[in-house]
Write a protein that holds these residues in place. Structure first.
Motif, PDB file in Angstrom:
ATOM      1  N   VAL A 184       0.842  -1.205   0.000  1.00  0.00           N
ATOM      2  CA  VAL A 184       0.000   0.000   0.000  1.00  0.00           C
ATOM      3  C   VAL A 184       0.868   1.243   0.000  1.00  0.00           C
ATOM      4  CG1 VAL A 184      -1.685   1.303   1.352  1.00  0.00           C
ATOM      5  CG2 VAL A 184      -1.959  -1.157   1.057  1.00  0.00           C
ATOM      6  N   TRP A 185       1.972   1.202   0.734  1.00  0.00           N
ATOM      7  CA  TRP A 185       2.914   2.340   0.731  1.00  0.00           C
ATOM      8  C   TRP A 185       3.504   2.548  -0.655  1.00  0.00           C
ATOM      9  CZ3 TRP A 185       8.011   3.335  -0.329  1.00  0.00           C
ATOM     10  CH2 TRP A 185       8.549   4.512   0.191  1.00  0.00           C
ATOM     11  N   ASN A 188       0.536   3.986  -3.027  1.00  0.00           N
ATOM     12  CA  ASN A 188      -0.021   5.311  -2.769  1.00  0.00           C
ATOM     13  C   ASN A 188       1.048   6.372  -2.589  1.00  0.00           C
ATOM     14  OD1 ASN A 188      -3.180   4.920  -2.258  1.00  0.00           O
ATOM     15  ND2 ASN A 188      -2.112   3.149  -1.430  1.00  0.00           N
ATOM     16  N   TYR A 189       2.065   6.086  -1.820  1.00  0.00           N
ATOM     17  CA  TYR A 189       3.123   7.063  -1.610  1.00  0.00           C
ATOM     18  C   TYR A 189       4.157   7.005  -2.731  1.00  0.00           C
ATOM     19  CZ  TYR A 189       6.476   9.966   0.902  1.00  0.00           C
ATOM     20  OH  TYR A 189       7.340  10.981   1.251  1.00  0.00           O
ATOM     21  N   HIS A 191       3.544   5.752  -5.791  1.00  0.00           N
ATOM     22  CA  HIS A 191       2.856   5.837  -7.084  1.00  0.00           C
ATOM     23  C   HIS A 191       3.267   4.703  -8.023  1.00  0.00           C
ATOM     24  CE1 HIS A 191       1.394   9.785  -5.893  1.00  0.00           C
ATOM     25  NE2 HIS A 191       2.631  10.132  -5.597  1.00  0.00           N
ATOM     26  N   ASN A 218      -5.415  -2.831  -1.028  1.00  0.00           N
ATOM     27  CA  ASN A 218      -5.426  -1.370  -0.941  1.00  0.00           C
ATOM     28  C   ASN A 218      -6.731  -0.867  -0.318  1.00  0.00           C
ATOM     29  OD1 ASN A 218      -3.930   1.178  -1.948  1.00  0.00           O
ATOM     30  ND2 ASN A 218      -6.013   1.496  -2.688  1.00  0.00           N
ATOM     31  N   ALA A 222      -7.207   1.019   3.294  1.00  0.00           N
ATOM     32  CA  ALA A 222      -7.867   2.327   3.275  1.00  0.00           C
ATOM     33  C   ALA A 222      -9.004   2.374   4.286  1.00  0.00           C
ATOM     34  CB  ALA A 222      -8.376   2.633   1.869  1.00  0.00           C
ATOM     35  N   TRP A 249      -5.723  14.272  -9.264  1.00  0.00           N
ATOM     36  CA  TRP A 249      -5.606  12.858  -8.875  1.00  0.00           C
ATOM     37  C   TRP A 249      -6.559  12.055  -9.753  1.00  0.00           C
ATOM     38  CZ3 TRP A 249      -2.037  11.305  -5.350  1.00  0.00           C
ATOM     39  CH2 TRP A 249      -2.078   9.979  -4.934  1.00  0.00           C
ATOM     40  N   ARG A 273     -10.645  13.855  -1.032  1.00  0.00           N
ATOM     41  CA  ARG A 273     -10.718  13.886  -2.486  1.00  0.00           C
ATOM     42  C   ARG A 273     -12.081  14.372  -2.900  1.00  0.00           C
ATOM     43  NH1 ARG A 273     -10.349   8.391  -3.854  1.00  0.00           N
ATOM     44  NH2 ARG A 273     -12.517   8.401  -4.485  1.00  0.00           N
TER      45      ARG A 273
END
Length: 278
Positions: A184-185, A188-189, A191, A218, A222, A249, A273
């Motif tokens: 997940v890191w 999301n972080y 990309h 993911n 979340a 985004w 978002r």
């Protein structure tokens, strides 16, 4: 339009009305030649001056193609007086890595069987060590573990009982909690797409994971961090200093906006978002 401009336009119109049709045709043709010449000059200037992210809608990454492969030489007086700083740590900088990593997972000890100077094998007992800590990539950073939970039957009531799951895993999930957090890191972080995450797992662990598993991971993480993020959104506006920004985004092919709030005492950024229409 000012009165002076209106009077000037009326006088020009009055003069033009006095021209014959043949004279007007000549004027139009001469102007057409001037326009064509100006268009040619404009095309030449456009070819000499290629567009970039500042003069067009091209992304900033396209500017790298136009950059020169030779470094620019600054011959100014100030540049000659002050030497350019080299990248990396500067003289006097106290490094962090040279202090060690705070732990040692494995020891590798090298022992001489002969003198490195004369070749003699008559050596004394070990009197000391020259130490160096090095962070290495393990041969298999990802290992597949089969967790077995013992089942037993109660002699009193006859019910079947099963041992609790080991820490760090969730029954029914193929990936451990720490590996899920890492993916997940990365997504999301970092990309990194699902396809590249699959390649990452294939290269480092030799395992195949479907994109559906990555998407479910993911979404699962979340949902797990959502309460903490909501609490941060309640806490952040009450702080005296806060920086808020937005960035486009892409979500399932639709352009949305990601709002971020950042504080000096809070590094993980709480975010919200909203769609482009909102």
């Amino acid at each position: 339009m000012s009165k002076k401009s209106e009077l000037s336009a009326a006088l020009k119109k009055e003069i033009v009305d006095q021209y014959s049709r043949e004279e007007l045709v000549k004027i139009v043709l001469s102007q057409q030649k001037v326009i064509e010449k100006l268009q040619q000059e404009l095309e030449k200037l456009t070819d000499k001056q290629p567009s970039n992210s500042q003069t067009s809608s091209k992304p900033p990454s396209s500017d790298l193609i136009q950059k020169s492969e030779t470094a620019k030489v600054d011959n100014s007086t100030e540049a000659q007086k002050e030497p350019k700083r080299k990248p990396g740590g500067q003289p006097g900088h106290i490094g962090k890595t040279r202090k060690g990593f705070g732990r040692v997972d494995k020891y590798e000890i090298s022992i001489h069987d002969s003198c490195g100077h004369c070749g003699s094998r008559e050596l004394s007992d070990i009197i000391g060590y020259s130490k160096q800590q090095v962070a290495c990539l393990a041969a298999k950073p990802i290992e597949v573990v089969e967790y077995q939970r013992a089942k037993c039957q109660c002699n009193e009531c006859g019910a079947m009982t099963i041992a609790p799951a080991s820490p760090g895993i969730v029954p029914g999930q193929d990936l451990s909690i720490d590996l899920q957090a890492l993916l997940v890191w990365l997504g999301n972080y970092g990309h990194i797409s699902y396809q590249k995450q699959q390649e990452f797992l294939r290269e480092l662990g030799g395992i195949e994971i479907g994109s559906g598993t990555l998407q479910a991971t993911n979404a699962r993480v979340a949902d797990a961090v959502k309460p903490a993020v909501e609490d941060l959104w309640q806490w952040a506006p009450l702080q005296p200093h806060i920086h808020v920004d937005e960035t486009p985004w892409c979500v399932k092919g639709v352009k949305e906006w990601l709002w971020t709030a950042r504080l000096s005492r809070f590094w993980p950024v709480p975010c919200r978002r909203h769609s482009q229409s909102s």
